[in-house]
Scaffold this motif. Structure first.
Motif, mmCIF file in Angstrom:
data_model
loop_
_atom_site.group_PDB
_atom_site.id
_atom_site.type_symbol
_atom_site.label_atom_id
_atom_site.label_comp_id
_atom_site.label_asym_id
_atom_site.label_seq_id
_atom_site.Cartn_x
_atom_site.Cartn_y
_atom_site.Cartn_z
ATOM 1 N N TYR A 302 0.855 -1.095 -0.080
ATOM 2 C CA TYR A 302 -0.041 -0.159 0.130
ATOM 3 C C TYR A 302 0.786 1.254 0.041
ATOM 4 C CZ TYR A 302 -2.893 3.727 1.911
ATOM 5 O OH TYR A 302 -3.377 4.863 2.038
ATOM 6 N N GLN A 303 0.477 2.111 -0.870
ATOM 7 C CA GLN A 303 1.285 3.364 -0.901
ATOM 8 C C GLN A 303 0.436 4.661 -0.754
ATOM 9 O OE1 GLN A 303 4.712 3.537 -3.603
ATOM 10 N NE2 GLN A 303 3.863 1.503 -4.383
ATOM 11 N N LEU A 304 0.765 5.598 0.069
ATOM 12 C CA LEU A 304 -0.016 7.087 0.092
ATOM 13 C C LEU A 304 1.008 8.387 0.111
ATOM 14 C CD1 LEU A 304 -2.506 8.488 1.209
ATOM 15 C CD2 LEU A 304 -1.698 8.092 3.446
ATOM 16 N N PRO A 305 0.851 8.781 -1.019
ATOM 17 C CA PRO A 305 1.561 10.285 -1.142
ATOM 18 C C PRO A 305 0.789 11.030 -0.403
ATOM 19 C CG PRO A 305 0.645 9.695 -3.132
ATOM 20 C CD PRO A 305 0.538 8.330 -2.436
ATOM 21 N N PHE A 306 1.300 11.964 0.453
ATOM 22 C CA PHE A 306 0.409 13.116 1.044
ATOM 23 C C PHE A 306 1.442 14.026 1.518
ATOM 24 C CE2 PHE A 306 1.899 10.552 4.353
ATOM 25 C CZ PHE A 306 2.367 11.340 5.308
ATOM 26 N N SER A 307 0.978 15.401 1.699
ATOM 27 C CA SER A 307 1.572 16.422 2.032
ATOM 28 C C SER A 307 1.181 17.199 3.407
ATOM 29 C CB SER A 307 1.285 17.617 0.950
ATOM 30 O OG SER A 307 0.049 17.947 1.107
ATOM 31 N N ILE A 308 2.426 17.671 3.971
ATOM 32 C CA ILE A 308 2.098 18.454 5.239
ATOM 33 C C ILE A 308 2.280 19.892 5.187
ATOM 34 C CG2 ILE A 308 2.988 18.863 7.743
ATOM 35 C CD1 ILE A 308 1.610 16.002 7.183
ATOM 36 N N THR A 309 1.420 20.767 5.173
ATOM 37 C CA THR A 309 1.365 22.223 4.997
ATOM 38 C C THR A 309 2.084 23.159 6.232
ATOM 39 O OG1 THR A 309 -0.859 22.616 6.130
ATOM 40 C CG2 THR A 309 -0.761 22.430 3.913
ATOM 41 N N THR A 310 2.921 23.916 6.017
ATOM 42 C CA THR A 310 3.876 24.616 6.894
ATOM 43 C C THR A 310 4.566 23.794 7.824
ATOM 44 O OG1 THR A 310 2.006 24.958 8.414
ATOM 45 C CG2 THR A 310 2.482 26.731 6.804
ATOM 46 N N PRO A 311 5.285 22.741 7.305
ATOM 47 C CA PRO A 311 6.043 21.797 8.000
ATOM 48 C C PRO A 311 7.072 22.373 8.798
ATOM 49 C CG PRO A 311 6.953 21.716 6.025
ATOM 50 C CD PRO A 311 5.765 22.725 5.851
ATOM 51 N N ARG A 312 7.186 21.807 9.953
ATOM 52 C CA ARG A 312 8.544 22.193 10.866
ATOM 53 C C ARG A 312 9.383 21.126 10.482
ATOM 54 N NH1 ARG A 312 6.521 23.840 16.834
ATOM 55 N NH2 ARG A 312 8.774 24.339 16.917
ATOM 56 N N LEU A 313 10.506 21.243 10.339
ATOM 57 C CA LEU A 313 11.800 20.516 9.647
ATOM 58 C C LEU A 313 12.544 19.866 10.767
ATOM 59 C CD1 LEU A 313 12.586 22.466 6.336
ATOM 60 C CD2 LEU A 313 10.722 20.695 6.770
ATOM 61 N N TRP A 314 13.316 18.965 10.457
ATOM 62 C CA TRP A 314 14.283 18.320 11.360
ATOM 63 C C TRP A 314 15.670 18.699 10.894
ATOM 64 C CZ3 TRP A 314 18.708 15.200 11.171
ATOM 65 C CH2 TRP A 314 18.963 14.557 12.216
ATOM 66 N N PHE A 315 16.357 19.244 11.640
ATOM 67 C CA PHE A 315 17.752 19.832 11.303
ATOM 68 C C PHE A 315 18.844 19.145 12.168
ATOM 69 C CE2 PHE A 315 15.343 23.573 9.602
ATOM 70 C CZ PHE A 315 15.991 23.801 8.611
ATOM 71 N N PRO A 316 20.113 19.082 11.396
ATOM 72 C CA PRO A 316 21.222 18.471 12.188
ATOM 73 C C PRO A 316 21.648 19.547 13.416
ATOM 74 C CG PRO A 316 21.662 18.229 10.240
ATOM 75 C CD PRO A 316 20.317 19.227 10.232
ATOM 76 N N ASN A 317 22.109 18.980 14.294
ATOM 77 C CA ASN A 317 22.538 19.658 15.503
ATOM 78 C C ASN A 317 23.450 21.151 15.101
ATOM 79 O OD1 ASN A 317 23.313 20.453 18.148
ATOM 80 N ND2 ASN A 317 25.212 19.363 18.106
#
Length: 692
Positions: A302-317
């Motif tokens: 099963y596959q689901l493409p989807f979007s998150i609006t105004t996402p908060r991102l994961w950044f390296p230290n």
């Protein structure tokens, strides 16, 4: 794969009976159980805690453990199972048995297993007793069992079939050679599942724009019609049924009646606020009518493409917040909840682009890290096992990883010479702290023509399914300092590379390190020469110089007599005779290297007649100054990675991380001073406008 809801699995960790025999037995129910131990544990810690042997790390006590790998070790767990649990599918899951194993449940031999990095996984529902106690017995033998005298942990001749890093298998070139990991060193559990359940979810970030992030979810759905543990490929030579499995057709037929409902939720981990929710009815495939050769059928994808609006991102230290979301997956059939899984996820993109400098070979790679479209100078360290005998509670991980974070580290390379696919605690903490992970695979400084490809594939895949959703996992690598192009390693290399390409294609893969423009440099040269000698290199994967750990650590390991006696010359044969305990704890004691370490220490203190506390301090300061100049030289030359190898004592070290910043407060590079409990001070330096 991600753990399910607590009521879906029965933890079997905790108190187990155990005993050691000279020979294997076929009826372990007759064993006289000698002691009890906590699982997970390696057998060495168990023997110490049972009072059989003294502390394995004190003085020369390790010499008293030399017989342990000559025994066959047995473990027993007695546990109840409720009637409700017994009515479901029951998967008995071992996360790590070292190395050869047999398993019995209620007197039934379930089978044999080989490999220490995961498995076996066995469906055991038919043998469980509901409403009464069950008896689980595990036999464990060392990887060198039966050929101890001829065992070569480095496998230079390629004779070994065992997939074990040399640093965990009685290596006496870089350590004392007294230990080899044996036993139930990772957890055991039973997962109780409905026939219809979720399997192997995989979430990736496809792209990020100013206002949205495009994500892609893939998972598999089991409906009870296929034995998911028996999914097979063709390993026999000359067979190609697997590759031709669609020749008879592929209809996509679905069953007329049964269907499932899948719910997907994305929540902010800290606040619990929902940012995405999706519910979908899914028709179940009719595998019998699909046209595919039935013996090669797999679970439903099963596959689901989807979007998150105004996402908060994961950044390296150091580049931003390592923001995390929680993914919740729920599967329903006939309005009944069948399965629920939950895991953390970070939205981030990672790509590697060419670094400054020209290309010098056909095999030349890209090493400039770009995260969320932001290029940066990558600061990294090589990561060795925290405990040589693999006792790895979460608190020890937290302590060490917080030091790395506070030192400004952005990437940890899990070094395969003593490396392992780390525990869930390790990756979860790296997710939280913004520490990216370069994950070496199992090959390290060796030839592998006799490695069984099916076992290698199982070990690789088990750990890919377990780790690939972690945002901290950044890079895959085949291993450490081996030739991936040699005939003896070509098959193993293909197994590793193809499974990563199939199961985790979004992450970069390197065949080995050093290779393709990366380098491992141990020249002990004047560190300012790095900017001249290596100015065209795109990546410095390893470098470092030898030093001693802090004196507080040594006081915990050495006798008072040896701590206070005069030091023999470290590069003389008398050193091993006159300071046996210190020698027993000396990582990579190579006499011709010692004078170079002492030469640098002599810049700090007079070496002749020096005491151990003063030698510790002198080597640490010398090492600190070396790294300081080396990192600045590299950073002013080109934007590449610094991978520091902490060449210190294997089983006891304490690093205090210090971040060098410029006059504006921007980080320049991490430095490492070691807190000296004897002098109770931390080295602090000031360089012009830069300060720590």
């Amino acid at each position: 794969e991600p753990r399910r809801a607590p009521d879906s699995h029965l933890e079997l960790d905790g108190l187990w009976d155990y005993s050691g025999l000279d020979e294997a037995v076929d009826d372990p129910t007759l064993i006289d159980w000698s002691w009890q131990t906590q699982v997970p544990n390696s057998i060495y810690w168990s023997l110490y805690e049972s009072g059989v042997l003294p502390h394995p790390y004190h003085g020369c006590n390790s010499k008293q453990y030399h017989w342990v790998d000559e025994k066959v070790w047995y473990y027993r767990k007695i546990f109840p199972v409720s009637r409700e649990q017994a009515g479901k599918q029951a998967f008995l899951c071992f996360d790590g048995i070292a190395y050869y194993a047999r398993i019995w449940l209620n007197g039934q031999l379930l089978g044999e297993h080989e490999g220490m990095f995961g498995g076996p996984v066995v469906e055991v529902g038919r043998w469980l007793l509901s409403g009464q106690n069950n008896e689980l017995i595990v036999e464990a033998k060392a990887c060198n069992f039966g050929r101890k005298s001829s065992w070569d942990p480095w496998n230079r001749a390629g004779d070994n079939r065992e997939i074990v890093p040399w640093n965990l298998s009685r290596d006496n070139r870089t350590s004392n050679g007294d230990f080899i990991v044996i036993g139930l060193w990772r957890g055991v559990r039973i997962e109780f599942l409905a026939p219809c359940h979720i399997s192997r979810p995989y979430l990736t970030t496809r792209s990020i724009s100013d206002d949205a992030a495009q994500l892609h979810l893939q998972l598999q759905i089991a409906d009870g019609s296929i034995d998911e543990l028996a999914i097979r490929q063709d390993y026999a030579g000359g067979m190609y049924g697997y590759t031709r499995a669609f020749d008879q057709g592929l209809t996509g037929a679905v069953k007329p009646d049964p269907y499932v409902v899948l719910q997907v939720k994305v929540l902010e981990k800290t606040s619990g606020r929902s940012v995405f929710s999706h519910e979908e009815t899914i028709d179940l495939l009719d595998h019998a009518a699909s046209g595919i050769t039935t013996e090669f059928a797999e679970l439903q994808f099963y596959q689901l493409p989807f979007s998150i609006t105004t996402p908060r991102l994961w950044f390296p230290n150091g580049l931003g917040e390592p923001f995390l979301y929680t993914i919740e997956l729920s599967l329903y059939q006939n309005q009944d909840l069948c399965d629920r899984q939950q895991f953390d996820f970070g939205i981030r993109t990672l790509k590697l682009v060419p670094s400054a400098g020209q290309q010098y070979r056909v095999r030349w790679d890209t090493f400039q890290f770009v995260v969320n479209d932001q290029p940066f100078f990558l600061k990294g360290m090589n990561w060795m096992p925290l405990d040589y005998l693999l006792r790895l509670p979460a608190d020890r991980y937290r302590w060490a990883l917080e030091l790395a974070r506070d030192a400004g580290i952005q990437l940890l390379r899990v070094w395969s010479g003593g490396g392992i696919p780390e525990s869930d605690d390790f990756y979860q903490l790296c997710d939280q702290y913004g520490l990216m992970v370069w994950q070496d695979s199992f090959i390290a400084n060796m030839e592998t023509p006799n490695w069984p490809q099916d076992i290698l594939q199982a070990q690789v895949c088990l750990n890919l399914y377990r780790t690939r959703n972690h945002p901290s996992l950044a890079v895959h690598c085949g291993g450490n300092e081996f030739n991936p192009y040699a005939f003896g390693n070509a098959a193993s290399m293909f197994v590793i590379e193809r499974n990563i390409a199939d199961l985790d294609p979004v992450r970069p893969f390197f065949r080995t390190t050093a290779d393709r423009g990366s380098a491992h440099i141990y020249r002990d040269m004047e560190p300012t020469w790095y900017r001249h000698q290596y100015r065209q290199l795109p990546f410095l994967a390893e470098s470092g110089i030898h030093s001693f750990p802090n004196y507080k650590s040594l006081r915990q390991l050495l006798s008072r007599e040896e701590l206070e006696k005069p030091l023999a010359d470290l590069f003389d044969a008398q050193f091993s005779l006159e300071n046996p305990e210190l020698r027993n704890h000396f990582t990579e004691y190579v006499p011709e290297r010692v004078p170079r370490m002492l030469a640098r220490a002599s810049h700090i203190s007079k070496i002749k007649g020096i005491s151990l506390p003063d030698l510790v301090e002198a080597t640490q300061i010398a090492s600190y100054e070396f790294y300081q100049i080396m990192i600045q030289a590299m950073r002013t030359n080109y934007p590449v990675t610094c991978g520091i190898m902490p060449w210190v004592f294997k089983r006891a070290w304490t690093t205090v991380g210090i971040q060098l910043v410029d006059g504006l407060g921007d980080p320049i590079a991490p430095f490492y001073a070691v807190k000296n409990a004897y002098r109770s001070q931390i080295v602090v330096v000031e360089i012009g406008r830069a300060h720590v």
